[in-house]
Design a protein around this motif. Sequence first.
Motif, PDB file in Angstrom:
ATOM      1  N   GLY A 207      -6.378  -0.342  -1.833  1.00 43.55           N
ATOM      2  CA  GLY A 207      -4.876  -0.741  -2.038  1.00 43.55           C
ATOM      3  C   GLY A 207      -4.126   0.157  -0.636  1.00 43.55           C
ATOM      4  N   LEU A 208      -4.535   1.211  -0.240  1.00 40.28           N
ATOM      5  CA  LEU A 208      -3.767   1.746   0.684  1.00 40.28           C
ATOM      6  C   LEU A 208      -4.047   1.013   1.904  1.00 40.28           C
ATOM      7  CD1 LEU A 208      -4.594   5.455  -0.382  1.00 40.28           C
ATOM      8  CD2 LEU A 208      -2.353   4.561  -0.188  1.00 40.28           C
ATOM      9  N   GLU A 209      -5.531   0.763   2.077  1.00 36.78           N
ATOM     10  CA  GLU A 209      -5.853  -0.120   3.450  1.00 36.78           C
ATOM     11  C   GLU A 209      -5.061  -1.156   3.300  1.00 36.78           C
ATOM     12  OE1 GLU A 209      -7.547  -0.846   7.231  1.00 36.78           O
ATOM     13  OE2 GLU A 209      -7.621   0.919   5.622  1.00 36.78           O
ATOM     14  N   ALA A 210      -4.968  -1.928   1.996  1.00 39.90           N
ATOM     15  CA  ALA A 210      -4.140  -3.397   2.186  1.00 39.90           C
ATOM     16  C   ALA A 210      -2.881  -3.309   2.560  1.00 39.90           C
ATOM     17  CB  ALA A 210      -4.228  -3.864   0.762  1.00 39.90           C
ATOM     18  N   ARG A 211      -2.098  -1.959   2.262  1.00 35.21           N
ATOM     19  CA  ARG A 211      -1.009  -1.757   2.563  1.00 35.21           C
ATOM     20  C   ARG A 211      -0.713  -1.441   4.023  1.00 35.21           C
ATOM     21  NH1 ARG A 211       4.165  -3.047   2.705  1.00 35.21           N
ATOM     22  NH2 ARG A 211       5.633  -1.283   2.812  1.00 35.21           N
TER      23      ARG A 211
END
Length: 329
Positions: free
Chosen positions: A66-70
């Motif tokens: 999720g952090l990488e996607a953001r």
Amino acid sequence: MNKNIKILLNYVIGPLVFCVLCWSIYTQLLRQQNWQVSLQHAWQAITGPDAWKLLLAVILIFANYGLEARKWQIVVKQVQQTSFAQAYKAVLTGTTLAFFTPNRIGEYMGRVLYLGEGKRIQAISLTIVCSMGQLLVTWIAGIGGLLYLMTYGNTQLLHTFAGPWMKMVLYFTLGAATVLTLFYFRLAGLVRWVEKISWLQKPVAYIRVLESLNATILIRILSLSVLRYSVFLGQYYLLFNVFDVHITAAQVAGAVSVIFLILSIVPSLAVITDLGVRWKVGIEVVQLFDSNISGILATSLGIWIINLVVPALIGSLLILGIKVFNNRK
């Protein structure tokens, strides 16, 4: 890359390196006292009272990606607006293609499949910026980890093999991190410098988008990279507890930061080689604090499955829904 070279790397050299690493690990495991009992304990831990820690480590996959996607959503909006859900799918798809390519180069191609055709090449340079931010955090943390291990690690091991190679890696990383920091915060200047080279005029058209990444965006990418790095550390801490590797939170941070540092600078020839390198590096580093080799092996395998295999499997299902593939059908 030439097809014959890819075949050589993936099906000959990669497995050969993996076999050499496994033999080295096997001999180290045999030298461990009561290694059979330790392996049995590692297996039983999966269904024991600490199984909830393993479950929590698995759940952290969603925070990790999720952090990488953001991060990717923030940078790629310079060429195309995309939802968080689409960014999440892109990251997972990139993980799938990275799983089968040397040094994870397929990750860039997997992500940009979710963008319009005219914007994909530009998006590759933006995706590289995400990787640069994560790599910079990895190297800076690795420098701190090396200093910690050299100060608090097993004195006997540090005076044999571990000490000299740690010093070499430390000096190399200090220099590399300094250069990477300058490049990262001077992307616009780098583009302007490349524009002055006549034979690079065509490629410049695809990287000019980097000029839109101001300091605020770059710092946000670094901040999210730090958070993602913290998730990695948390997963390792949980699995070390599950598999009976007795090290403190500070020791986990020090050891794991060095593991990530080594993995980031050692070329990965194939997916099977990546696992072997993780095993070997994990043993060499973590045994500075605990000699439970079977527990270290189990932790490294668990992290590899949780953070790479599972997301790659999910991404493989998402690939079937990408418009470009449906059109070809």
